[in-house]
Enzyme design. Structure first.
Site, PDB file in Angstrom:
ATOM      1  N   THR A 137      19.664 -12.566  19.064  1.00  8.72           N
ATOM      2  CA  THR A 137      18.867 -12.809  20.407  1.00  8.72           C
ATOM      3  C   THR A 137      18.247 -14.257  20.300  1.00  8.72           C
ATOM      4  O   THR A 137      17.853 -14.732  19.237  1.00  8.72           O
ATOM      5  CB  THR A 137      17.750 -11.988  20.353  1.00  8.72           C
ATOM      6  OG1 THR A 137      16.769 -12.392  21.502  1.00  8.72           O
ATOM      7  CG2 THR A 137      16.764 -11.583  19.300  1.00  8.72           C
ATOM      8  N   ASP A 138      17.899 -14.860  21.608  1.00  9.18           N
ATOM      9  CA  ASP A 138      17.280 -16.346  21.515  1.00  9.18           C
ATOM     10  C   ASP A 138      15.791 -16.091  21.227  1.00  9.18           C
ATOM     11  O   ASP A 138      15.197 -17.103  21.031  1.00  9.18           O
ATOM     12  CB  ASP A 138      17.583 -16.864  22.878  1.00  9.18           C
ATOM     13  CG  ASP A 138      16.648 -15.853  23.994  1.00  9.18           C
ATOM     14  OD1 ASP A 138      16.478 -14.904  23.816  1.00  9.18           O
ATOM     15  OD2 ASP A 138      16.723 -16.487  25.175  1.00  9.18           O
ATOM     16  N   GLU A 139      15.270 -14.584  21.106  1.00  8.90           N
ATOM     17  CA  GLU A 139      13.842 -14.313  20.646  1.00  8.90           C
ATOM     18  C   GLU A 139      13.454 -14.863  19.275  1.00  8.90           C
ATOM     19  O   GLU A 139      12.551 -15.307  19.060  1.00  8.90           O
ATOM     20  CB  GLU A 139      13.352 -13.019  20.921  1.00  8.90           C
ATOM     21  CG  GLU A 139      13.770 -12.540  22.457  1.00  8.90           C
ATOM     22  CD  GLU A 139      13.092 -11.215  22.919  1.00  8.90           C
ATOM     23  OE1 GLU A 139      12.191 -10.857  22.187  1.00  8.90           O
ATOM     24  OE2 GLU A 139      13.721 -10.649  23.763  1.00  8.90           O
ATOM     25  N   TYR A 163      10.125  -7.314  16.838  1.00  8.98           N
ATOM     26  CA  TYR A 163      11.406  -7.111  17.036  1.00  8.98           C
ATOM     27  C   TYR A 163      12.385  -8.481  16.973  1.00  8.98           C
ATOM     28  O   TYR A 163      13.246  -8.447  16.034  1.00  8.98           O
ATOM     29  CB  TYR A 163      11.832  -6.741  18.514  1.00  8.98           C
ATOM     30  CG  TYR A 163      13.080  -7.123  18.972  1.00  8.98           C
ATOM     31  CD1 TYR A 163      14.313  -6.243  18.683  1.00  8.98           C
ATOM     32  CD2 TYR A 163      13.422  -8.190  19.821  1.00  8.98           C
ATOM     33  CE1 TYR A 163      15.686  -6.687  19.181  1.00  8.98           C
ATOM     34  CE2 TYR A 163      14.652  -8.409  20.527  1.00  8.98           C
ATOM     35  CZ  TYR A 163      15.664  -7.657  19.931  1.00  8.98           C
ATOM     36  OH  TYR A 163      16.907  -8.042  20.249  1.00  8.98           O
ATOM     37  N   LYS A 167      15.305  -9.539  13.885  1.00  8.50           N
ATOM     38  CA  LYS A 167      16.272  -9.993  14.138  1.00  8.50           C
ATOM     39  C   LYS A 167      16.380 -11.529  13.355  1.00  8.50           C
ATOM     40  O   LYS A 167      17.474 -11.956  12.937  1.00  8.50           O
ATOM     41  CB  LYS A 167      16.616 -10.156  15.659  1.00  8.50           C
ATOM     42  CG  LYS A 167      16.673  -8.883  16.524  1.00  8.50           C
ATOM     43  CD  LYS A 167      17.786  -8.121  16.153  1.00  8.50           C
ATOM     44  CE  LYS A 167      19.316  -8.693  16.813  1.00  8.50           C
ATOM     45  NZ  LYS A 167      20.404  -7.901  16.546  1.00  8.50           N
TER      46      LYS A 167
HETATM   47  N1  LIG Z   1      19.682  -6.544  25.795  1.00  9.52           N
HETATM   48  C1  LIG Z   1      19.479  -7.920  25.585  1.00  9.52           C
HETATM   49  O1  LIG Z   1      19.109  -8.413  26.659  1.00  9.52           O
HETATM   50  C2  LIG Z   1      19.783  -8.383  24.440  1.00  9.52           C
HETATM   51  C3  LIG Z   1      19.672  -9.889  24.196  1.00  9.52           C
HETATM   52  C4  LIG Z   1      19.965 -10.578  22.942  1.00  9.52           C
HETATM   53  C5  LIG Z   1      20.495  -9.882  21.879  1.00  9.52           C
HETATM   54  N2  LIG Z   1      20.533  -8.472  22.012  1.00  9.52           N
HETATM   55  C6  LIG Z   1      21.182  -7.890  20.863  1.00  9.52           C
HETATM   56  O2  LIG Z   1      22.256  -7.142  21.237  1.00  9.52           O
HETATM   57  C7  LIG Z   1      22.387  -6.025  20.444  1.00  9.52           C
HETATM   58  C8  LIG Z   1      22.578  -5.138  21.331  1.00  9.52           C
HETATM   59  O3  LIG Z   1      21.577  -4.804  22.352  1.00  9.52           O
HETATM   60  P1  LIG Z   1      21.549  -3.608  23.351  1.00  9.52           P
HETATM   61  O4  LIG Z   1      20.774  -4.274  24.570  1.00  9.52           O
HETATM   62  O5  LIG Z   1      22.927  -3.124  23.625  1.00  9.52           O
HETATM   63  O6  LIG Z   1      20.773  -2.417  22.570  1.00  9.52           O
HETATM   64  P2  LIG Z   1      20.495  -1.011  22.840  1.00  9.52           P
HETATM   65  O7  LIG Z   1      19.060  -0.398  22.540  1.00  9.52           O
HETATM   66  O8  LIG Z   1      21.011  -0.883  24.395  1.00  9.52           O
HETATM   67  O9  LIG Z   1      21.784  -0.298  21.931  1.00  9.52           O
HETATM   68  C9  LIG Z   1      21.617  -0.241  20.468  1.00  9.52           C
HETATM   69  C10 LIG Z   1      22.952   0.295  20.015  1.00  9.52           C
HETATM   70  O10 LIG Z   1      22.651   0.595  18.575  1.00  9.52           O
HETATM   71  C11 LIG Z   1      22.626   2.120  18.252  1.00  9.52           C
HETATM   72  N3  LIG Z   1      22.074   2.257  16.874  1.00  9.52           N
HETATM   73  C12 LIG Z   1      20.847   1.624  16.694  1.00  9.52           C
HETATM   74  N4  LIG Z   1      20.381   2.076  15.520  1.00  9.52           N
HETATM   75  C13 LIG Z   1      21.429   2.447  14.738  1.00  9.52           C
HETATM   76  C14 LIG Z   1      21.877   2.666  13.442  1.00  9.52           C
HETATM   77  N5  LIG Z   1      20.887   2.795  12.466  1.00  9.52           N
HETATM   78  N6  LIG Z   1      23.192   2.908  13.269  1.00  9.52           N
HETATM   79  C15 LIG Z   1      24.124   2.962  14.127  1.00  9.52           C
HETATM   80  N7  LIG Z   1      23.915   2.734  15.217  1.00  9.52           N
HETATM   81  C16 LIG Z   1      22.681   2.547  15.640  1.00  9.52           C
HETATM   82  C17 LIG Z   1      21.943   2.901  19.356  1.00  9.52           C
HETATM   83  O11 LIG Z   1      22.450   4.196  19.327  1.00  9.52           O
HETATM   84  C18 LIG Z   1      22.542   2.307  20.639  1.00  9.52           C
HETATM   85  O12 LIG Z   1      23.761   2.767  21.046  1.00  9.52           O
HETATM   86  C19 LIG Z   1      21.130  -5.926  19.731  1.00  9.52           C
HETATM   87  O13 LIG Z   1      21.323  -6.213  18.537  1.00  9.52           O
HETATM   88  C20 LIG Z   1      20.009  -6.931  20.224  1.00  9.52           C
HETATM   89  O14 LIG Z   1      19.110  -7.316  19.362  1.00  9.52           O
HETATM   90  C21 LIG Z   1      20.185  -7.727  23.211  1.00  9.52           C
END
Ligand SMILES: NC(=O)c1ccc[n+]([C@@H]2O[C@H](COP(=O)([O-])OP(=O)(O)OC[C@H]3O[C@@H](n4cnc5c(N)ncnc54)[C@H](O)[C@@H]3O)[C@@H](O)[C@H]2O)c1
Length: 355
Positions: A137-139, A163, A167
């Protein structure tokens, strides 16, 4: 003709992971192994469109389980790991950071070690072509206070929340596994995603669903925090582009060039809903009447904005959606797919998972 590879996608039942899985199955010839623990955020109905493909396979597993991870690497022999599994909601990390440290840091370490053991056993050409792609993430960069500053790939890390700190820690681990062991890794850091299949605790789906139910639209502080919004399907294309064409050891920032204040996002959603869902709940004149300013989140970052010129210059990726087109698609998707979000809101999805 593209040579088909086996992709090991962690978190493929989540919001972004499911978009990656759908894109890989629908638009490429690659195989997908979706590895997911199915926490509250994991939802297999988000991949229902592609579940019948013989190039798709689901494994219900926790990335913190080293034995399960070792078995899955051995069984599926992946060429590419796209690591998205994480605890991802900032507010939850403030209320209870433990799961974030466990999955995002310990889980990433466990996955890296399973990947390294498997990677070390490969023949030289497969070893060179192997990729471990960490989706971040950019965070991790903290926040920006000037109005024209942007995060670049060399901005120092200064995470604010549990969080983003977790990351940041996992990004450092991934880079260390390249530097120390030579395992080929790439990292991407992206801005806030939005789009279909987004869990209703996040800003955009929360506002859409609260508005449709005639509930208050809670806006933190003065609503002037700026986020750079990226349509999730644009992000999925960018991620597969980096996983297949990115340079080993490089970091790519991914953003949508859509900086918006939170209050602007909420107002735009209300305008779209006036047009697309004019039959409002009883007693509501305008959706904007539901806006309520609430106490700000502790440590709330003021502004995020990404310079995404490197991925455009080096890999040719640009977002296809503007904020206006992407947000319209998103609102329409929530209006046309009530069964997906109603099952989450009424708890029946969680009960089905336990059964
Ligand atoms: N949503 C955003 O805007 C955003 C922005 C930047 C980066 N990200 C990164 O992208 C990735 C996905 O984000 P998202 O929004 O789809 O998240 P999300 O919370 O929708 O999905 C996370 C998934 O990971 C699974 N999970 C969690 N813990 C687990 C474990 N211990 N073992 C196996 N599976 C596990 C969950 O069941 C879920 O399906 C993350 O790494 C997040 O940090 C998200």
């Amino acid at each position: 003709m593209e040579i088909s590879k086996t992709f090991f996608v962690t978190g493929g039942a989540g919001f972004i992971g499911s978009a990656v899985v759908r894109h890989l199955i629908k638009d490429t010839t690659h195989k997908v192994i979706n590895v997911d623990k199915l926490t509250y955020a994991g939802n297999l109905s988000s991949v229902a469109d592609i579940v019948d493909s013989d190039r798709y396979h689901f494994e219900h597993a926790d990335i913190c389980d080293s034995i399960a991870m070792a078995d899955l690497f051995k069984k599926h022999q992946p060429d590419v790991v796209m690591h998205l599994a994480a605890e991802s909601h900032v507010d939850r990390s403030i209320n209870g950071p433990g799961d974030f440290i466990q999955t995002n840091i310990v889980g990433t370490y466990t996955l890296l070690e399973a990947a390294r053991t498997y990677w070390s056993s490969l023949a030289t050409d497969k070893k060179t072509e192997f990729r471990f792609h960490h989706i971040s993430t950019d965070e991790v960069y903290g926040d920006l206070h000037g109005t024209d500053e942007l995060f670049t790939e060399t901005t120092p890390y200064a995470p604010s929340s549990p969080y983003s700190a977790s990351k940041a820690g996992s990004d450092h681990l991934v880079r260390a596994w390249l530097r120390t062991y030579g395992m080929p890794t790439v990292v991407t850091n992206c801005s806030n995603n939005y789009g279909p299949y987004h869990f209703p605790e996040k800003l955009i789906p929360l506002m859409i669903l609260n508005a449709l139910a005639g509930k208050p639209l809670p806006v933190y502080g003065d609503g002037k925090q700026v986020r750079d919004w990226l349509f999730v399907e644009d992000h999925a294309r960018a991620l597969v582009c980096v996983a297949t064409q990115g340079e080993v050891g490089e970091t790519y920032n991914i953003g949508g060039h859509n900086e918006k204040k939170n209050i602007e996002v909420v107002n735009t959603l209300c305008t779209l809903l006036e047009e697309l869902a004019p039959n409002k709940p009883p007693g509501i004149n305008q959706y904007t009447d539901l806006i309520r300013y609430v106490t700000d989140r502790p440590g709330h970052d003021l502004r995020y904005a990404i310079d995404a010129s490197k991925i455009q210059r080096e890999l040719g990726w640009v977002p296809e959606e503007t904020f206006e087109t992407g947000l319209r698609k998103t609102v329409k998707w929530y209006l046309e797919n009530p069964s997906w979000w109603q099952a989450i809101l009424d708890g029946s999805y969680q009960q089905a998972k336990k059964a």
